[in-house]
Design a protein around this motif. Structure first.
Motif, PDB file in Angstrom:
ATOM      1  N   ILE A  78       1.948 -84.305  -6.161  1.00  0.00           N
ATOM      2  CA  ILE A  78       1.475 -83.406  -5.104  1.00  0.00           C
ATOM      3  C   ILE A  78       1.434 -81.966  -5.611  1.00  0.00           C
ATOM      4  O   ILE A  78       0.458 -81.239  -5.383  1.00  0.00           O
ATOM      5  CB  ILE A  78       2.385 -83.514  -3.859  1.00  0.00           C
ATOM      6  N   GLY A  79       2.487 -81.555  -6.303  1.00  0.00           N
ATOM      7  CA  GLY A  79       2.548 -80.181  -6.801  1.00  0.00           C
ATOM      8  C   GLY A  79       1.449 -79.869  -7.799  1.00  0.00           C
ATOM      9  O   GLY A  79       0.784 -78.828  -7.696  1.00  0.00           O
ATOM     10  N   VAL A  80       1.240 -80.766  -8.762  1.00  0.00           N
ATOM     11  CA  VAL A  80       0.202 -80.533  -9.769  1.00  0.00           C
ATOM     12  C   VAL A  80      -1.180 -80.572  -9.135  1.00  0.00           C
ATOM     13  O   VAL A  80      -2.058 -79.763  -9.466  1.00  0.00           O
ATOM     14  CB  VAL A  80       0.308 -81.560 -10.915  1.00  0.00           C
ATOM     15  N   PHE A  81      -1.402 -81.511  -8.214  1.00  0.00           N
ATOM     16  CA  PHE A  81      -2.702 -81.577  -7.540  1.00  0.00           C
ATOM     17  C   PHE A  81      -2.990 -80.282  -6.770  1.00  0.00           C
ATOM     18  O   PHE A  81      -4.104 -79.745  -6.828  1.00  0.00           O
ATOM     19  CB  PHE A  81      -2.746 -82.772  -6.583  1.00  0.00           C
ATOM     20  N   LEU A  82      -1.997 -79.792  -6.037  1.00  0.00           N
ATOM     21  CA  LEU A  82      -2.166 -78.532  -5.305  1.00  0.00           C
ATOM     22  C   LEU A  82      -2.490 -77.384  -6.253  1.00  0.00           C
ATOM     23  O   LEU A  82      -3.353 -76.554  -5.971  1.00  0.00           O
ATOM     24  CB  LEU A  82      -0.893 -78.199  -4.525  1.00  0.00           C
ATOM     25  N   PHE A  83      -1.791 -77.353  -7.394  1.00  0.00           N
ATOM     26  CA  PHE A  83      -2.008 -76.275  -8.352  1.00  0.00           C
ATOM     27  C   PHE A  83      -3.412 -76.338  -8.941  1.00  0.00           C
ATOM     28  O   PHE A  83      -4.089 -75.318  -9.084  1.00  0.00           O
ATOM     29  CB  PHE A  83      -0.961 -76.352  -9.466  1.00  0.00           C
ATOM     30  N   ILE A  84      -3.868 -77.548  -9.280  1.00  0.00           N
ATOM     31  CA  ILE A  84      -5.213 -77.711  -9.844  1.00  0.00           C
ATOM     32  C   ILE A  84      -6.276 -77.340  -8.813  1.00  0.00           C
ATOM     33  O   ILE A  84      -7.218 -76.577  -9.098  1.00  0.00           O
ATOM     34  CB  ILE A  84      -5.423 -79.155 -10.327  1.00  0.00           C
ATOM     35  N   ALA A  85      -6.148 -77.889  -7.605  1.00  0.00           N
ATOM     36  CA  ALA A  85      -7.144 -77.633  -6.564  1.00  0.00           C
ATOM     37  C   ALA A  85      -7.228 -76.146  -6.219  1.00  0.00           C
ATOM     38  O   ALA A  85      -8.318 -75.581  -6.081  1.00  0.00           O
ATOM     39  CB  ALA A  85      -6.808 -78.446  -5.316  1.00  0.00           C
ATOM     40  N   SER A  86      -6.075 -75.511  -6.099  1.00  0.00           N
ATOM     41  CA  SER A  86      -6.071 -74.084  -5.760  1.00  0.00           C
ATOM     42  C   SER A  86      -6.581 -73.239  -6.920  1.00  0.00           C
ATOM     43  O   SER A  86      -7.169 -72.174  -6.709  1.00  0.00           O
ATOM     44  CB  SER A  86      -4.663 -73.639  -5.352  1.00  0.00           C
ATOM     45  N   PRO A 170      -8.313 -78.919 -16.786  1.00  0.00           N
ATOM     46  CA  PRO A 170      -8.155 -80.000 -17.771  1.00  0.00           C
ATOM     47  C   PRO A 170      -6.712 -80.202 -18.201  1.00  0.00           C
ATOM     48  O   PRO A 170      -6.264 -81.348 -18.376  1.00  0.00           O
ATOM     49  CB  PRO A 170      -9.031 -79.533 -18.947  1.00  0.00           C
ATOM     50  N   ILE A 171      -5.967 -79.099 -18.372  1.00  0.00           N
ATOM     51  CA  ILE A 171      -4.560 -79.234 -18.782  1.00  0.00           C
ATOM     52  C   ILE A 171      -3.758 -79.931 -17.690  1.00  0.00           C
ATOM     53  O   ILE A 171      -2.958 -80.833 -17.952  1.00  0.00           O
ATOM     54  CB  ILE A 171      -3.958 -77.854 -19.101  1.00  0.00           C
ATOM     55  N   GLY A 172      -3.996 -79.521 -16.439  1.00  0.00           N
ATOM     56  CA  GLY A 172      -3.275 -80.125 -15.334  1.00  0.00           C
ATOM     57  C   GLY A 172      -3.605 -81.594 -15.150  1.00  0.00           C
ATOM     58  O   GLY A 172      -2.715 -82.407 -14.844  1.00  0.00           O
ATOM     59  N   LEU A 173      -4.865 -81.963 -15.335  1.00  0.00           N
ATOM     60  CA  LEU A 173      -5.249 -83.365 -15.194  1.00  0.00           C
ATOM     61  C   LEU A 173      -4.603 -84.246 -16.258  1.00  0.00           C
ATOM     62  O   LEU A 173      -4.144 -85.357 -15.969  1.00  0.00           O
ATOM     63  CB  LEU A 173      -6.780 -83.500 -15.249  1.00  0.00           C
ATOM     64  N   VAL A 174      -4.563 -83.747 -17.490  1.00  0.00           N
ATOM     65  CA  VAL A 174      -3.896 -84.510 -18.564  1.00  0.00           C
ATOM     66  C   VAL A 174      -2.417 -84.687 -18.222  1.00  0.00           C
ATOM     67  O   VAL A 174      -1.846 -85.782 -18.369  1.00  0.00           O
ATOM     68  CB  VAL A 174      -4.058 -83.792 -19.922  1.00  0.00           C
ATOM     69  N   LEU A 178      -0.569 -88.376 -17.575  1.00  0.00           N
ATOM     70  CA  LEU A 178       0.526 -88.812 -18.441  1.00  0.00           C
ATOM     71  C   LEU A 178       1.786 -89.128 -17.645  1.00  0.00           C
ATOM     72  O   LEU A 178       2.424 -90.174 -17.849  1.00  0.00           O
ATOM     73  CB  LEU A 178       0.832 -87.738 -19.488  1.00  0.00           C
ATOM     74  N   VAL A 179       2.157 -88.234 -16.735  1.00  0.00           N
ATOM     75  CA  VAL A 179       3.399 -88.440 -15.992  1.00  0.00           C
ATOM     76  C   VAL A 179       3.258 -89.592 -15.000  1.00  0.00           C
ATOM     77  O   VAL A 179       4.141 -90.459 -14.899  1.00  0.00           O
ATOM     78  CB  VAL A 179       3.822 -87.142 -15.266  1.00  0.00           C
ATOM     79  N   LEU A 180       2.152 -89.637 -14.280  1.00  0.00           N
ATOM     80  CA  LEU A 180       1.988 -90.709 -13.291  1.00  0.00           C
ATOM     81  C   LEU A 180       1.846 -92.075 -13.961  1.00  0.00           C
ATOM     82  O   LEU A 180       2.253 -93.099 -13.398  1.00  0.00           O
ATOM     83  CB  LEU A 180       0.770 -90.436 -12.411  1.00  0.00           C
ATOM     84  N   ALA A 181       1.272 -92.102 -15.166  1.00  0.00           N
ATOM     85  CA  ALA A 181       1.067 -93.384 -15.844  1.00  0.00           C
ATOM     86  C   ALA A 181       2.351 -93.920 -16.475  1.00  0.00           C
ATOM     87  O   ALA A 181       2.593 -95.131 -16.464  1.00  0.00           O
ATOM     88  CB  ALA A 181      -0.018 -93.235 -16.909  1.00  0.00           C
TER      89      ALA A 181
END
Length: 464
Positions: A78-86, A170-174, A178-181
């Motif tokens: 949730i945190g990384v998604f929020l950071f990427i989207a924002s 791109p950095i956030g998506l990688v 990695l962490v979710l997988a």
């Protein structure tokens, strides 16, 4: 309990997440002249930083508690998604007002990155390995501090300022993949109780306090009705928050944490130490440029000795504290910081540039000996179910220390350096007043860490 399937990939993912959060702190300032020119909101530029700091501080302990309730993996995502989207929204902003709102959202996402990453590290590693990894993760902030101005300058000059935000995608998506997988965790799936009232009262209390500290002495005088009202509201809601937490079945910040001498001394240590580090980071470049007459580039590079010495010390103490003990490590760091602060008070207008290099190296090295061991011992003093909130609390206290330092030191400096172009002697007098207060804080810090338990080992683990 977190159970890794591939540690290397998880660590890389966590490092990337921590990196984009740390990079964002430094990279934005480089692009602000271009941003204000294009979006035409120069009078609002300070809010781009203020709102980010405010929402990060509010979100940090909330995300810390959520990691204990719902697991690290979900909250990290949730945190990384929020950071990427924002970040995307910030890059697409077409007005300064829009950018400020999107930065507020980005700050909320950033509130998850630091505490959740360090909490996962605390879960994955124990004993001496945890100390070593904490040192590695602490290095990310220094690397980001060095790369931020360079990367920001490149995008502004060669591409477009909007890419200082788009680069996070791109950095956030990688990191997210990695962490979710690879991070596998299992924990009790019982129904969770969220402390909504505690979160609400805490949000109001912290928001009012942070806004008062960040705007006092700048937008409003410290004795103005606005600041007095904000501080009164903050105090009232902090008292209400404590009342709520004592009665909550699942409190956002369990007050029992602070019955532990390890917990409250470690938090006090970080508050005092980070107050000093924030002041040095701000006023060293001012002294170099305005008092010694060096270039803006020289003054900007002034913090490099500190950013290099800090992670170096973090990596050293990550290995050393299991031989000499956590208390000895932190006390050593406190004395080193105090030595640097004492040297500051001896500076004269004609003191050479090299003195600053030595002073900042000392303070940076001492900070490394303080930050890493206190994080490790706090995580080691609680079980899995409290590790997230314990880690986020120490992150919050550090932010408080930095913000209070900026506010108090700024008030002292402005008392001496009056007007738009004060003479170097006035600026030096203002900074000497700051340095005297710094040595007092450093001595109080040394005294406080002497009360850390001497018989607690850093690798003492509670049942997970």
């Amino acid at each position: 309990m977190t159970r890794p399937t591939n540690l290397n990939w998880i660590v890389i993912g966590l490092l990337l997440a921590l990196f984009i959060g740390a990079l964002d702190v430094t990279i934005v300032s480089t692009a602000m002249p271009n941003i204000t020119e294009e979006l035409r909101g120069g009078h609002l530029f300070s809010w781009v930083f203020t709102i980010y700091t405010l929402t990060t501080c509010v979100a940090t302990p909330i995300f810390g508690k959520l990691t204990d309730l719902f697991g690290r993996k979900l909250v990290f995502g949730i945190g990384v998604f929020l950071f990427i989207a924002s970040s995307v929204l910030c890059g697409l902003a077409n007005s300064m007002t829009a950018l400020i709102w999107f930065r507020a959202l980005q700050g909320i996402g950033a509130g998850a990155l630091n505490p959740v990453c360090f909490t996962i590290v605390g879960d994955l590693f124990t004993g001496e390995k945890r100390g070593k990894m904490m040192g590695v993760f602490a290095s990310v902030w220094s690397i980001a501090g060095l790369l931020g101005p360079l990367v920001g300058g490149y995008f502004v000059d060669q591409v477009d300022w909007r890419w200082i935000f788009f680069i996070n995608v791109p950095i956030g998506l990688v990191s997210l993949v990695l962490v979710l997988a690879f991070l596998k965790e299992s924990f009790d799936k019982q129904k969770k109780r969220i402390d909504y009232l505690g979160a609400a009262t805490f949000t109001v209390a912290v928001s009012a306090l942070m806004y008062a500290l960040l705007s006092g002495g700048n937008e409003y005088a410290w004795d103005s009705p606005v600041i007095v009202l904000l501080l009164a509201v903050s105090a009232a809601f902090f008292l209400l928050f404590l009342w709520v937490e004592k009665r909550a079945r699942e409190p956002m910040i369990p007050l029992k944490l602070f019955r532990s001498r390890v917990m409250y001394i470690s938090n006090l240590s970080n508050f005092l130490a980070f107050t000093i580090s924030s002041g040095v980071t701000i006023y060293a470049p001012i002294w170099i440029q305005s008092v010694l007459g060096h270039s803006a580039t020289s003054s900007g590079l002034m913090v490099m000795p500190m950013t290099i010495a800090w992670p170096l010390a973090s990596n050293v103490v990550g290995r050393l504290m299991y031989k000499i003990g956590v208390k000895a490590s932190v006390v050593t760091g406190a004395f080193i910081v105090a030595a640097g602060a004492a040297w500051l008070t001896a500076l004269q207008i004609g003191s050479p540039y090299a003195y600053w290099v030595c002073i900042l190296s000392l303070i940076g090295f001492g900070m490394g000996f303080i930050a890493t061991p206190t994080t490790v011992i706090v995580q080691s003093s609680v079980g899995w179910e409290l590790r997230g909130v314990a880690t986020s609390t120490i992150s919050l206290v550090r932010s408080f220390g930095q913000t209070v330092g900026v506010a108090v030191f700024g008030t002292i400096y402005n008392h001496y350096a009056v007007g738009e172009n004060p003479p170097p002697s006035a600026m030096a007098s203002g900074m000497h007043g700051i340095f005297v207060l710094m040595i007092a804080i450093a001595l109080a810090h040394v005294f406080s860490v002497l009360f850390l338990p001497s018989n607690r080992r850093a690798d003492a683990e509670q049942p997970s």
